[in-house]
Design an enzyme around this catalytic site. Structure first.
Site, mmCIF file in Angstrom:
data_model
loop_
_atom_site.group_PDB
_atom_site.id
_atom_site.type_symbol
_atom_site.label_atom_id
_atom_site.label_comp_id
_atom_site.label_asym_id
_atom_site.label_seq_id
_atom_site.Cartn_x
_atom_site.Cartn_y
_atom_site.Cartn_z
ATOM 1 N N ASN A 1 0.705 -1.128 -0.513
ATOM 2 C CA ASN A 1 -0.058 0.317 -0.396
ATOM 3 C C ASN A 1 0.803 1.760 0.154
ATOM 4 O OD1 ASN A 1 -1.618 2.612 0.025
ATOM 5 N ND2 ASN A 1 -2.264 1.555 2.950
ATOM 6 N N LYS B 1 0.099 4.082 -0.357
ATOM 7 C CA LYS B 1 -0.597 4.892 -0.067
ATOM 8 C C LYS B 1 0.180 6.624 -0.135
ATOM 9 C CE LYS B 1 -0.322 3.183 5.234
ATOM 10 N NZ LYS B 1 -0.766 2.962 6.289
ATOM 11 N N HIS C 1 -9.779 0.701 4.825
ATOM 12 C CA HIS C 1 -8.079 0.845 5.611
ATOM 13 C C HIS C 1 -8.300 2.046 6.603
ATOM 14 C CE1 HIS C 1 -3.654 2.525 6.330
ATOM 15 N NE2 HIS C 1 -3.918 1.102 5.728
ATOM 16 N N GLU D 1 -6.722 5.048 7.866
ATOM 17 C CA GLU D 1 -6.774 5.861 7.584
ATOM 18 C C GLU D 1 -7.887 6.774 7.000
ATOM 19 O OE1 GLU D 1 -2.824 5.285 5.099
ATOM 20 O OE2 GLU D 1 -1.871 4.789 8.062
ATOM 21 N N GLU E 1 -5.009 -4.745 10.761
ATOM 22 C CA GLU E 1 -4.015 -3.618 10.386
ATOM 23 C C GLU E 1 -3.899 -2.925 11.695
ATOM 24 O OE1 GLU E 1 -2.113 -2.736 6.549
ATOM 25 O OE2 GLU E 1 -4.305 -1.882 7.014
ATOM 26 N N GLY F 1 2.512 2.406 10.598
ATOM 27 C CA GLY F 1 3.928 3.628 10.500
ATOM 28 C C GLY F 1 4.540 3.815 11.714
ATOM 29 N N SER G 1 3.282 -2.481 10.682
ATOM 30 C CA SER G 1 4.929 -2.694 10.462
ATOM 31 C C SER G 1 5.654 -3.180 10.457
ATOM 32 C CB SER G 1 5.375 -2.001 11.944
ATOM 33 O OG SER G 1 5.059 -0.361 12.033
HETATM 34 P P1 13P Z 1 2.994 1.060 7.578
HETATM 35 O O1 13P Z 1 3.836 -0.955 6.682
HETATM 36 O O2 13P Z 1 3.358 1.999 7.669
HETATM 37 O O3 13P Z 1 2.675 0.435 9.248
HETATM 38 O O4 13P Z 1 1.521 1.165 7.078
HETATM 39 C C1 13P Z 1 0.695 -0.502 7.266
HETATM 40 C C2 13P Z 1 -0.234 0.200 6.273
HETATM 41 O O5 13P Z 1 -0.831 0.754 7.332
HETATM 42 C C3 13P Z 1 -0.987 -0.693 5.078
HETATM 43 O O6 13P Z 1 -1.807 -1.166 4.682
#
Ligand code: 13P
Length: 250
Positions: A9, A11, A95, A97, A167, A173, A212
């Site tokens: 992903n 982002k 997601h 976010e 997640e 992150g 992560s």
């Molecule tokens: P990170 O791997 O940067 O923690 O992000 C995970 C994520 O949100 C994947 O959709």
């Protein structure tokens, strides 16, 4: 046997130039990890570039969101049918976010999931609890509620070829990863919700871990019985690291 899926992903990261290089790196290493399915989720505007660069590579692609609407006056939205024009196999829905920063509710996420399926695009349903929720001991209640919204609308049959990504929001992150056992426990719980409705479907549903995940912890996470792959954020922006994660799942 569920084939592992390692998905990146991206982002809101990258440029035409950096994405060209990233795709080239992934293409070069993909054959070495052929036992694992690979997928990437670029920002919408790079979809044409991704399709062009991956059309002859063993890597799938999709987007990070779609509209629940079919077409019309929805400024700034992108319809599922438009994703089909670029041959997207997958699309992320719900997601964390999108849920926390853009107010997507369980109900809206379920309608996006349905919109994708209607077009034959496989939704990757993202679920997970915040740190507060984990500390309050309501992780299972939260993921059960998020899952139920989709089950109520689409039914258990929808999960035969859909994907779930667990997640934990506190691990996204942050560099803080769930332990393999913490992740496995929630994955087992999610699968149990599906087993209760249809064991044959539940045995097919791939449940990815996200938060992560990187090459250094992927081996342990991907060795757990109910972890069927990863949804990778930051580490997927580096072709070598992304491929090393996939290799850990071979
Ligand atoms: P990170 O791997 O940067 O923690 O992000 C995970 C994520 O949100 C994947 O959709």
């Amino acid at each position: 046997m569920r084939r592992k899926l390692v998905a990146g992903n991206w982002k809101m990261n990258g440029s035409a130039d950096s994405i060209r290089k990233l795709l080239q790196g992934i293409r070069e290493g993909a054959a070495e990890v052929a036992a694992v399915e690979l997928a990437v989720f670029p920002p919408f505007v790079y979809l044409g570039l991704v399709e062009q660069q991956l059309s002859d590579a063993p890597v799938a692609w999709g987007t990070q969101n779609l509209s629940e609407q079919v077409s019309g006056a929805y400024t700034g939205e992108v319809a599922g049918s438009m994703l089909l024009d670029f041959h997207c196999a997958y699309v992320l829905v719900g997601h964390s976010e999108r849920r926390t920063l853009y107010g997507e509710t369980d109900d809206l996420v379920a309608r996006k999931f349905a919109a994708a399926r209607k077009l034959g695009i496989k939704p990757v349903l993202c679920l997970g609890e915040t740190l507060d929720e984990r500390e309050q001991g309501v992780t299972e209640a939260v993921v059960a509620r998020q899952l139920k919204a989709v089950l109520d609308l689409e039914g258990i049959g929808a999960f035969a070829d859909a994907v779930i990504a667990y997640e934990p929001v506190w691990a996204i992150g942050t560099g803080r990863t769930a332990t393999a056992q913490q992740a496995q426990d929630v994955h087992t719980f999610i699968r149990a919700q599906l087993v209760a409705l249809d064991p044959a479907v539940a045995a097919k549903t791939r449940i990815l871990y996200g938060g992560s995940m990187k090459a250094a912890n992927a081996g342990e996470l991907l060795s757990m019985a109910d972890i069927d792959g990863g949804l990778i954020g930051g580490a997927s922006l580096d072709a070598k690291e992304f491929l090393a994660i996939a290799k850990a799942g071979v």
